[in-house]
Design a protein around this motif. Sequence first.
Motif, short mmCIF file in Angstrom:
data_model
loop_
_atom_site.label_atom_id
_atom_site.label_comp_id
_atom_site.label_asym_id
_atom_site.label_seq_id
_atom_site.Cartn_x
_atom_site.Cartn_y
_atom_site.Cartn_z
N ARG A 70 -16.77 31.39 9.62
CA ARG A 70 -17.60 31.25 8.41
C ARG A 70 -16.81 30.48 7.38
N PHE A 71 -17.44 29.49 6.80
CA PHE A 71 -16.78 28.66 5.80
C PHE A 71 -17.61 28.69 4.53
N VAL A 72 -17.10 29.35 3.50
CA VAL A 72 -17.78 29.42 2.21
C VAL A 72 -17.40 28.19 1.41
N GLY A 73 -18.38 27.53 0.84
CA GLY A 73 -18.08 26.32 0.08
C GLY A 73 -19.17 25.96 -0.90
N LEU A 74 -19.04 24.76 -1.44
CA LEU A 74 -19.99 24.24 -2.41
C LEU A 74 -20.68 23.02 -1.83
N VAL A 75 -21.96 22.90 -2.12
CA VAL A 75 -22.73 21.75 -1.65
C VAL A 75 -22.30 20.52 -2.44
N THR A 76 -21.85 19.48 -1.72
CA THR A 76 -21.38 18.26 -2.38
C THR A 76 -22.32 17.08 -2.16
N ASP A 77 -23.22 17.17 -1.18
CA ASP A 77 -24.14 16.07 -0.94
C ASP A 77 -25.33 16.56 -0.14
N ILE A 78 -26.49 16.06 -0.47
CA ILE A 78 -27.71 16.33 0.30
C ILE A 78 -28.43 14.99 0.47
N ARG A 79 -28.61 14.60 1.71
CA ARG A 79 -29.36 13.39 2.03
C ARG A 79 -30.57 13.82 2.84
N ARG A 80 -31.74 13.46 2.37
CA ARG A 80 -32.94 13.96 3.04
C ARG A 80 -34.02 12.92 3.10
N ASP A 81 -34.89 13.13 4.10
CA ASP A 81 -36.12 12.36 4.15
C ASP A 81 -37.24 13.38 4.23
N THR A 82 -38.39 13.01 4.74
CA THR A 82 -39.52 13.95 4.74
C THR A 82 -39.36 15.06 5.77
N VAL A 83 -38.57 14.84 6.81
CA VAL A 83 -38.44 15.83 7.89
C VAL A 83 -37.06 16.47 7.95
N MET A 84 -36.00 15.66 7.91
CA MET A 84 -34.64 16.15 8.13
C MET A 84 -33.75 15.93 6.92
N ALA A 85 -32.65 16.73 6.87
CA ALA A 85 -31.68 16.59 5.80
C ALA A 85 -30.27 16.73 6.36
N GLN A 86 -29.34 16.05 5.71
CA GLN A 86 -27.92 16.20 6.00
C GLN A 86 -27.30 16.85 4.77
N VAL A 87 -26.68 18.02 4.97
CA VAL A 87 -26.08 18.77 3.87
C VAL A 87 -24.58 18.81 4.09
N GLU A 88 -23.84 18.42 3.05
CA GLU A 88 -22.38 18.40 3.12
C GLU A 88 -21.82 19.50 2.22
N LEU A 89 -20.90 20.26 2.77
CA LEU A 89 -20.22 21.32 2.01
C LEU A 89 -18.74 21.01 1.93
N GLN A 90 -18.11 21.37 0.83
CA GLN A 90 -16.66 21.33 0.73
C GLN A 90 -16.20 22.77 0.75
N CYS A 91 -15.55 23.15 1.84
CA CYS A 91 -15.12 24.53 2.07
C CYS A 91 -13.58 24.54 2.05
N GLY A 92 -13.00 24.76 0.88
CA GLY A 92 -11.56 24.63 0.76
C GLY A 92 -11.20 23.20 1.07
N PRO A 93 -10.22 22.98 1.95
CA PRO A 93 -9.84 21.61 2.28
C PRO A 93 -10.74 20.97 3.33
N PHE A 94 -11.75 21.69 3.80
CA PHE A 94 -12.56 21.21 4.91
C PHE A 94 -13.93 20.74 4.46
N ARG A 95 -14.35 19.60 5.01
CA ARG A 95 -15.69 19.07 4.79
C ARG A 95 -16.52 19.49 6.00
N VAL A 96 -17.63 20.16 5.74
CA VAL A 96 -18.51 20.62 6.81
C VAL A 96 -19.88 19.98 6.57
N VAL A 97 -20.43 19.36 7.62
CA VAL A 97 -21.72 18.69 7.52
C VAL A 97 -22.70 19.37 8.46
N SER A 98 -23.89 19.64 7.95
CA SER A 98 -24.93 20.28 8.76
C SER A 98 -26.21 19.45 8.70
#
Length: 134
Positions: A70-98
Amino acid sequence: MPLMRIRDAAAFLGVSDDTVRRWVDGGALPAETDESGRKVVDSYRVALLAREHARAVDDPSGVGRSARNRFVGLVTDIRRDTVMAQVELQCGPFRVVSLMSSEAVDDLGLELGSVAIAVVKSTNVIVETPGGAS
């Protein structure tokens, strides 16, 4: 065990070279001298020290899970269209993209700067080593 230079240990520990030298001088991290006369430390001891000093943000959800990653972090970027989105989190020193549906972004109330938890449950984890040794 593999040995590493003080500056490399500092990079893995996220501290300065001087801090590692103080830990060596204080006995927290044993060191020896290599054939070139430089101080080196056991990389396994560095890994144990990194684990001991690691500080993850506490999981605020209060939810029990079988997933241990589990990586707790802050949302740093959201890229979306009508169907899908890419969400980027900064979790300490780690960048996690979903990647998720845009509907999920709305349902979760995700916005830039909001707290979120990335939960990773995978049976496929690839481990690589530097230098391409296999």
